[in-house]
Design a protein around this motif. Structure first.
Motif, mmCIF file in Angstrom:
data_model
loop_
_atom_site.group_PDB
_atom_site.id
_atom_site.type_symbol
_atom_site.label_atom_id
_atom_site.label_comp_id
_atom_site.label_asym_id
_atom_site.label_seq_id
_atom_site.Cartn_x
_atom_site.Cartn_y
_atom_site.Cartn_z
ATOM 1 N N LYS A 1 -17.512 -64.535 -15.565
ATOM 2 C CA LYS A 1 -18.569 -63.659 -15.086
ATOM 3 C C LYS A 1 -18.377 -63.472 -13.576
ATOM 4 C CE LYS A 1 -23.580 -63.000 -15.036
ATOM 5 N NZ LYS A 1 -24.905 -63.588 -15.393
ATOM 6 N N TRP A 2 -17.713 -62.380 -13.223
ATOM 7 C CA TRP A 2 -17.400 -62.129 -11.823
ATOM 8 C C TRP A 2 -18.598 -61.533 -11.088
ATOM 9 C CZ3 TRP A 2 -13.169 -64.180 -9.855
ATOM 10 C CH2 TRP A 2 -12.035 -64.360 -10.655
ATOM 11 N N ASN A 3 -18.769 -61.936 -9.852
ATOM 12 C CA ASN A 3 -19.733 -61.319 -8.950
ATOM 13 C C ASN A 3 -18.945 -60.478 -7.953
ATOM 14 O OD1 ASN A 3 -22.102 -62.698 -9.973
ATOM 15 N ND2 ASN A 3 -21.244 -64.549 -9.050
ATOM 16 N N LEU A 4 -19.107 -59.155 -8.047
ATOM 17 C CA LEU A 4 -18.351 -58.243 -7.188
ATOM 18 C C LEU A 4 -19.045 -58.087 -5.842
ATOM 19 C CD1 LEU A 4 -17.422 -55.430 -9.749
ATOM 20 C CD2 LEU A 4 -16.240 -57.580 -9.270
ATOM 21 N N GLU B 1 -15.612 -73.366 -8.028
ATOM 22 C CA GLU B 1 -15.953 -72.102 -7.386
ATOM 23 C C GLU B 1 -14.660 -71.342 -7.084
ATOM 24 O OE1 GLU B 1 -19.105 -71.156 -7.202
ATOM 25 O OE2 GLU B 1 -19.520 -73.091 -8.173
ATOM 26 N N VAL B 2 -14.599 -70.118 -7.568
ATOM 27 C CA VAL B 2 -13.381 -69.313 -7.463
ATOM 28 C C VAL B 2 -13.630 -68.095 -6.576
ATOM 29 C CG1 VAL B 2 -11.666 -67.960 -8.733
ATOM 30 C CG2 VAL B 2 -12.631 -70.048 -9.757
ATOM 31 N N GLU B 3 -12.687 -67.843 -5.670
ATOM 32 C CA GLU B 3 -12.741 -66.649 -4.829
ATOM 33 C C GLU B 3 -11.485 -65.833 -5.091
ATOM 34 O OE1 GLU B 3 -13.879 -66.857 -0.532
ATOM 35 O OE2 GLU B 3 -11.856 -66.035 -0.235
ATOM 36 N N ALA B 4 -11.664 -64.593 -5.488
ATOM 37 C CA ALA B 4 -10.525 -63.719 -5.802
ATOM 38 C C ALA B 4 -10.602 -62.441 -4.981
ATOM 39 C CB ALA B 4 -10.509 -63.381 -7.289
ATOM 40 N N TRP B 5 -9.409 -61.874 -4.718
ATOM 41 C CA TRP B 5 -9.309 -60.592 -4.025
ATOM 42 C C TRP B 5 -8.469 -59.663 -4.892
ATOM 43 C CZ3 TRP B 5 -11.870 -59.631 0.546
ATOM 44 C CH2 TRP B 5 -12.429 -60.748 1.181
ATOM 45 N N TYR B 6 -9.045 -58.516 -5.263
ATOM 46 C CA TYR B 6 -8.384 -57.597 -6.174
ATOM 47 C C TYR B 6 -8.300 -56.204 -5.537
ATOM 48 C CZ TYR B 6 -13.055 -55.735 -7.057
ATOM 49 O OH TYR B 6 -14.298 -55.161 -6.903
ATOM 50 N N ALA C 1 -14.288 -60.981 -4.949
ATOM 51 C CA ALA C 1 -15.092 -61.301 -6.125
ATOM 52 C C ALA C 1 -15.162 -62.816 -6.247
ATOM 53 C CB ALA C 1 -14.490 -60.694 -7.388
ATOM 54 N N THR C 2 -16.274 -63.331 -6.733
ATOM 55 C CA THR C 2 -16.446 -64.773 -6.884
ATOM 56 C C THR C 2 -16.934 -65.103 -8.285
ATOM 57 O OG1 THR C 2 -18.708 -64.647 -5.997
ATOM 58 C CG2 THR C 2 -16.934 -65.138 -4.431
ATOM 59 N N ALA C 3 -16.700 -66.330 -8.685
ATOM 60 C CA ALA C 3 -17.143 -66.791 -10.003
ATOM 61 C C ALA C 3 -17.230 -68.304 -9.991
ATOM 62 C CB ALA C 3 -16.189 -66.314 -11.098
ATOM 63 N N SER C 4 -18.054 -68.828 -10.874
ATOM 64 C CA SER C 4 -18.181 -70.272 -11.077
ATOM 65 C C SER C 4 -17.749 -70.563 -12.512
ATOM 66 C CB SER C 4 -19.632 -70.715 -10.843
ATOM 67 O OG SER C 4 -19.752 -72.120 -10.924
ATOM 68 N N ILE C 5 -16.663 -71.315 -12.673
ATOM 69 C CA ILE C 5 -16.037 -71.508 -13.984
ATOM 70 C C ILE C 5 -15.921 -72.993 -14.286
ATOM 71 C CG2 ILE C 5 -14.013 -70.963 -15.386
ATOM 72 C CD1 ILE C 5 -13.351 -68.744 -13.370
ATOM 73 N N PRO C 6 -16.227 -73.413 -15.531
ATOM 74 C CA PRO C 6 -16.045 -74.829 -15.889
ATOM 75 C C PRO C 6 -14.622 -75.289 -15.577
ATOM 76 C CG PRO C 6 -17.252 -73.692 -17.614
ATOM 77 C CD PRO C 6 -16.789 -72.633 -16.647
ATOM 78 N N THR C 7 -14.494 -76.361 -14.817
ATOM 79 C CA THR C 7 -13.190 -76.826 -14.344
ATOM 80 C C THR C 7 -12.228 -77.095 -15.488
ATOM 81 O OG1 THR C 7 -14.251 -77.809 -12.403
ATOM 82 C CG2 THR C 7 -12.027 -78.566 -12.943
#
Length: 285
Positions: A139-142, A201-206, A157-163
């Motif tokens: 579930k990405w937060n744009l 906590e994941v930080e992505a750049w697309y 974009a950020t997301a919180s994902i079960p490790t």
């Protein structure tokens, strides 16, 4: 009201970027293909033991572990499919070997974003597995923040994902302890001791300039190719992109190995490591 207008403007920009990208390429979906090269760097974590080491000792350990901490990966993709794998030529050139670490490293990974499918080849202690499952739900937060990576404009974009869902092919002794820790219910029957789920906590750049939903490792599902992603102590950065190369790469799912799900594969790894620890304990005894 300002927040709504900001979101609308960001989405409008993405749509326009995507439309322009399609027009510029003007290619049939089956013909379009690209390749992205990623450099992965991880920070060394030594825990409490590391606190007793000098800076010089830490540097020596980091140098010996360089082939684990720094890796190069290749992602070949079209509109619907991708194949992601480690470029092992670097280890071959340096002569470095890491037979233990390879048991817990990600194998060749195939994704199909159209049918929500992931197939990954994993080798564990000489046995070949074919891990078939759905893509990791994210579930990405744009966000509206942007930056340039090479010649591409990227959005955050950020997301919180079960490790454990991000590292299902890996192993930690904590996972084994969690399996072994049991507690009894009111009838004296032992049940698993439930613990809070750890999230990463994941930080992505697309970039919408390359309008495909692909990315490295478990990451996907954004309105543009993921060029950078940071999670935990690891950052993956795209260092090179080739669009519509003259020589097309084969994007095919791995086909050899015992077919299992991610959960079944995790259970296999835990059982093997439990056996390994028991055997080591008997030898010491």
């Amino acid at each position: 009201m300002k927040t709504i207008l900001l979101k609308i403007s960001v989405l409008t920009f993405i749509v326009l970027f995507s439309t322009n990208s399609y027009q510029i390429k003007n290619r049939d979906d089956q013909e379009f293909q690209g390749q992205a090269i990623y450099i992965s760097k991880s920070k060394m974590e030594l825990g409490n033991w590391g606190a007793r080491l000098s800076e010089e000792q830490k540097k020596q350990i980091e140098a010996r572990m360089k082939n684990r901490l720094e890796k190069e990966y290749i992602l070949n993709f079209n509109k619907e499919e991708s194949i992601f794998y480690e470029d092992e030529k670097l280890d071959a050139i340096s002569g470095a070997t890491d037979s233990w670490g390879k048991n817990f490293a990600p194998g060749k990974q195939y994704k199909n974003v159209k049918i929500n499918s992931q197939i990954q080849s994993q080798e564990f202690y000489g046995k070949q597995f074919l891990v078939k499952d759905q893509l990791q739900a994210i579930k990405w937060n744009l966000g509206s923040e942007t930056k340039e990576i090479g010649k591409y404009t990227c959005f955050k974009a950020t997301a919180s994902i079960p490790t454990k869902e991000l590292t299902w092919y890996n192993f930690s002794w904590d996972r084994l302890r969690n399996v072994n820790e049991k507690k009894a219910d009111s009838n004296g029957v032992k049940i698993e001791n439930t613990k809070p789920i750890d999230f990463t906590e994941v930080e992505a750049w697309y970039t919408p300039q390359i309008p495909v939903g692909h990315g490295p490792l478990e990451y996907w599902g954004l309105p543009g190719l993921i060029l950078e992603v940071s999670a935990g102590n690891t950052t993956m950065l795209c260092s090179k992109i080739i669009l519509n190369p003259a020589e097309k790469a084969e994007i095919e799912a791995p086909a050899k190995g015992k077919i299992v799900t991610k959960k079944e594969y995790q259970n296999t790894v835990v059982e093997k490591m439990q056996e390994f620890r028991n055997n080591r304990g008997r030898r010491r005894g």
